[in-house]
Design a protein around this motif. Sequence first.
Motif, PDB file in Angstrom:
ATOM      1  N   ALA A  80       0.944  -1.182  -0.002  1.00  0.00           N
ATOM      2  CA  ALA A  80       0.106  -0.017  -0.003  1.00  0.00           C
ATOM      3  C   ALA A  80       0.793   1.398   0.077  1.00  0.00           C
ATOM      4  N   LEU A  81       2.120   1.158   0.517  1.00  0.00           N
ATOM      5  CA  LEU A  81       3.061   2.419   0.450  1.00  0.00           C
ATOM      6  C   LEU A  81       3.675   2.281  -0.806  1.00  0.00           C
ATOM      7  N   GLY A  82       3.404   1.362  -1.780  1.00  0.00           N
ATOM      8  CA  GLY A  82       4.229   1.366  -3.089  1.00  0.00           C
ATOM      9  C   GLY A  82       5.182   0.703  -3.360  1.00  0.00           C
ATOM     10  N   HIS A  83       5.676  -0.441  -2.228  1.00  0.00           N
ATOM     11  CA  HIS A  83       6.604  -1.292  -2.478  1.00  0.00           C
ATOM     12  C   HIS A  83       6.129  -2.491  -3.318  1.00  0.00           C
ATOM     13  N   ASP A  84       7.042  -2.938  -4.102  1.00  0.00           N
ATOM     14  CA  ASP A  84       6.821  -4.360  -4.786  1.00  0.00           C
ATOM     15  C   ASP A  84       7.903  -5.219  -4.062  1.00  0.00           C
ATOM     16  N   VAL A  85       7.164  -6.166  -3.119  1.00  0.00           N
ATOM     17  CA  VAL A  85       7.574  -6.925  -2.056  1.00  0.00           C
ATOM     18  C   VAL A  85       7.409  -8.403  -2.368  1.00  0.00           C
ATOM     19  N   ARG A  86       8.669  -8.941  -2.090  1.00  0.00           N
ATOM     20  CA  ARG A  86       8.646 -10.336  -2.252  1.00  0.00           C
ATOM     21  C   ARG A  86       9.472 -10.891  -0.880  1.00  0.00           C
ATOM     22  N   THR A  87       9.334 -12.181  -0.833  1.00  0.00           N
ATOM     23  CA  THR A  87      10.003 -12.817   0.183  1.00  0.00           C
ATOM     24  C   THR A  87      11.339 -13.665  -0.332  1.00  0.00           C
ATOM     25  N   ARG A  88      12.369 -13.724   0.834  1.00  0.00           N
ATOM     26  CA  ARG A  88      13.290 -14.370   0.548  1.00  0.00           C
ATOM     27  C   ARG A  88      13.894 -14.975   1.959  1.00  0.00           C
ATOM     28  N   PRO A  89      15.004 -15.878   2.112  1.00  0.00           N
ATOM     29  CA  PRO A  89      15.384 -16.212   3.399  1.00  0.00           C
ATOM     30  C   PRO A  89      16.171 -15.211   4.116  1.00  0.00           C
ATOM     31  N   GLY A  90      16.421 -15.284   5.404  1.00  0.00           N
ATOM     32  CA  GLY A  90      17.102 -14.431   6.233  1.00  0.00           C
ATOM     33  C   GLY A  90      18.695 -14.698   6.112  1.00  0.00           C
ATOM     34  N   GLY A  91      19.585 -13.972   6.986  1.00  0.00           N
ATOM     35  CA  GLY A  91      20.778 -13.986   6.785  1.00  0.00           C
ATOM     36  C   GLY A  91      21.422 -14.819   7.932  1.00  0.00           C
ATOM     37  N   LYS A  92      22.703 -14.404   8.240  1.00  0.00           N
ATOM     38  CA  LYS A  92      23.597 -15.236   9.407  1.00  0.00           C
ATOM     39  C   LYS A  92      24.484 -14.182   9.995  1.00  0.00           C
ATOM     40  N   ALA A  93      24.201 -13.797  11.082  1.00  0.00           N
ATOM     41  CA  ALA A  93      25.060 -12.795  12.013  1.00  0.00           C
ATOM     42  C   ALA A  93      25.336 -13.398  13.375  1.00  0.00           C
ATOM     43  N   ASN A  94      26.531 -12.794  13.865  1.00  0.00           N
ATOM     44  CA  ASN A  94      26.852 -12.933  15.061  1.00  0.00           C
ATOM     45  C   ASN A  94      27.262 -11.912  15.737  1.00  0.00           C
ATOM     46  N   ALA A  95      27.239 -11.772  17.255  1.00  0.00           N
ATOM     47  CA  ALA A  95      27.547 -10.425  17.838  1.00  0.00           C
ATOM     48  C   ALA A  95      27.866 -10.979  19.208  1.00  0.00           C
ATOM     49  N   VAL A  96      28.559  -9.877  20.221  1.00  0.00           N
ATOM     50  CA  VAL A  96      28.650  -9.890  21.632  1.00  0.00           C
ATOM     51  C   VAL A  96      28.285  -8.511  22.099  1.00  0.00           C
ATOM     52  N   GLU A  97      27.536  -8.328  22.930  1.00  0.00           N
ATOM     53  CA  GLU A  97      27.073  -7.070  23.623  1.00  0.00           C
ATOM     54  C   GLU A  97      27.741  -6.981  25.069  1.00  0.00           C
ATOM     55  N   VAL A  98      27.665  -5.849  25.445  1.00  0.00           N
ATOM     56  CA  VAL A  98      28.426  -5.449  26.607  1.00  0.00           C
ATOM     57  C   VAL A  98      27.185  -4.833  27.560  1.00  0.00           C
ATOM     58  N   ILE A  99      27.042  -5.523  28.871  1.00  0.00           N
ATOM     59  CA  ILE A  99      26.075  -4.988  29.836  1.00  0.00           C
ATOM     60  C   ILE A  99      26.805  -4.971  31.025  1.00  0.00           C
ATOM     61  N   GLY A 100      27.307  -3.715  31.431  1.00  0.00           N
ATOM     62  CA  GLY A 100      28.109  -3.505  32.450  1.00  0.00           C
ATOM     63  C   GLY A 100      29.576  -4.057  32.427  1.00  0.00           C
ATOM     64  N   SER A 101      29.767  -5.169  33.272  1.00  0.00           N
ATOM     65  CA  SER A 101      31.193  -5.956  32.924  1.00  0.00           C
ATOM     66  C   SER A 101      30.770  -7.194  32.339  1.00  0.00           C
ATOM     67  N   THR A 102      29.853  -7.377  32.189  1.00  0.00           N
ATOM     68  CA  THR A 102      29.452  -8.697  31.386  1.00  0.00           C
ATOM     69  C   THR A 102      29.194  -8.660  30.022  1.00  0.00           C
ATOM     70  N   LEU A 103      29.655  -9.885  29.372  1.00  0.00           N
ATOM     71  CA  LEU A 103      29.299  -9.999  27.960  1.00  0.00           C
ATOM     72  C   LEU A 103      28.041 -10.873  27.760  1.00  0.00           C
ATOM     73  N   ARG A 104      27.605 -10.702  26.870  1.00  0.00           N
ATOM     74  CA  ARG A 104      26.185 -11.474  26.386  1.00  0.00           C
ATOM     75  C   ARG A 104      26.445 -11.582  24.818  1.00  0.00           C
ATOM     76  N   GLY A 105      26.096 -12.733  24.537  1.00  0.00           N
ATOM     77  CA  GLY A 105      26.613 -13.170  22.949  1.00  0.00           C
ATOM     78  C   GLY A 105      25.219 -13.292  22.155  1.00  0.00           C
ATOM     79  N   GLY A 106      25.201 -13.172  20.955  1.00  0.00           N
ATOM     80  CA  GLY A 106      24.046 -13.318  19.931  1.00  0.00           C
ATOM     81  C   GLY A 106      24.677 -14.090  18.802  1.00  0.00           C
TER      82      GLY A 106
END
Length: 570
Positions: free
Chosen positions: A532-558
């Motif tokens: 409705a906003l004017g996009h020609d939309v199609r579907t596809r698979p997702g990706g593959k990412a990795n991360a580590v975030e910092v919460i205070g002195s603790t590391l949390r993974g993604g």
Amino acid sequence: MKSHPFLIVAALALVPVSFAAPAQARHAARQVYDKGMVSSADPRATEAGLEMLRAGGSATDAAVATMLALTVVEPQSSGIGGGGFYVALQPGGKIETIDGRETAPAAAHPQWFFKDGKPMTFRDAVPGGTSVGVPGNLALAEKAHRRHGRLKWSRLFQPAIRLAREGWAITPRTRQFLDFAKGSAGFTPAGMAMFYDASGQPLPAGTMVRNPELARTLEQIARRGAKAFYSGANARAIVATVNTASRNPSQMTLKDVTSYRAKDRSPLCGTYREYRICGMAPPSSGETTVFTVLKQLERFDLKALGPDSPTAWHLIAESMRLAYADRARYLGDADFVKVPVAGLLDEQYLRSRSALIDPGKSLALVTAGTPPGAEALVRADGTAGPEHGTSHFVAIDRRGHAVTYTSTIESAFGSGLITGGYYLNNELTDFDMVPEREGRPAANRVEGGKRPRSSMAPTLVFAPDGKLRLAIGAAGGTTIPAQVAKSIIGVIDWGMSAQDAIAAPLIFAPEGPVVFVEAGTKLEAMIPALKALGHDVRTRPGGKANAVEVIGSTLRGGADPRSDGTAATE
């Protein structure tokens, strides 16, 4: 790296901190952590990195060990036969980036991928020798280790050597790649013998695979350093393998291999909503594209809209379309072409690009802008092919040394050529195969010694107080900047954890009229609203990412739930 959209992989001040020496980049606040952490696309590679941290090694030690282990257990994606980008935060706050991107042979020329006077298709160009660039990962790894390693070089190889010699189990995901990419995984007798049965069918998931030839190669490099890869028998084997390939033989010389050098690049840093973001400069197009996507969105209140708003995803898509148009036109190897990085990140220019985004409708046509300092370089009408061969990993040690590293062989199983037990990349198909249009040269045309444009975007994000907040990157060809930008928005604007931000659905909008949303996610339910906003939309698979975030002195993974990835502390 390139990605075919239908195949699995894939108010505004952004001021670069420094385009001179990396040491001139503004220092981040010093941090220490309770425990170190590694996040990668395979649990066995994650464990290899953790083994280094437990032995007192640095994040660089852990990252190198992870890359080496991925060579064994994720042969379709990365390894010593390819290249990568390394972005690191040192404990003292210095940000450093190393370019280990592959290079074209000196004999390469703008018509390198022409046959019978016409450009080859991507699929025809990938198999064999002409797609292979001189690998850069080991030169990168050795340079980083000499500066920041705490363990002996040989120690970093032990997990990978054990895996190659003692064996590793094929995962269901790898089994899917073997089925999908049989033509490349089994391109040589060595590949067929390793991964397929007598009838030519992929070995089932759970099968133990051993690679003694790779173990011997790694043992040589562990003893003698990277020179064992770039000279002597291994270098001669690379040259012979690509020049005598049954398809598309190359013209690589021994000098092409022996003269390879990983390069220091100035870190590219800028701000988004008071957060500082740093990553790779060209030949990476990843970080400039991530920055541009974010900065063009800064004037919109994405937090108030939230992740369930079709308008929010529409805005993200429109910003991507504009950013990818500039990426296609201007980005290439800055050692060969003038890349207007400062102009692409110029405040006034980005304000003018953002002004094109309308919350109520999609742009009918998106074209590249004209940033300050731009030359008449255009994207050729090259062929974009599938990208399956990339892996990202993050390592942070308890002393505050953080590494975000993306490694690639480009397509699944690269060129399909094996030497020394490892697959050689097909990275040169990241060049534009058509070197010019309307008489003007393409920034990313093939040239001897040149590094092809990359979408890899290993990224560090710093909170307003100057402390590291997030280390992230992704695999998936041209979708990489989209994945990284989406995840940063998730963390900064929507208050998500790194894990949830990575797992959030992907929207991918290159400069063309089509917007791709990840199949099977809430974005698929938004298709009517986006149309409705004017996009020609199609579907596809997702990706593959990795991360580590910092919460205070603790590391949390993604770690991306779409992959076999894991994140774990020492």
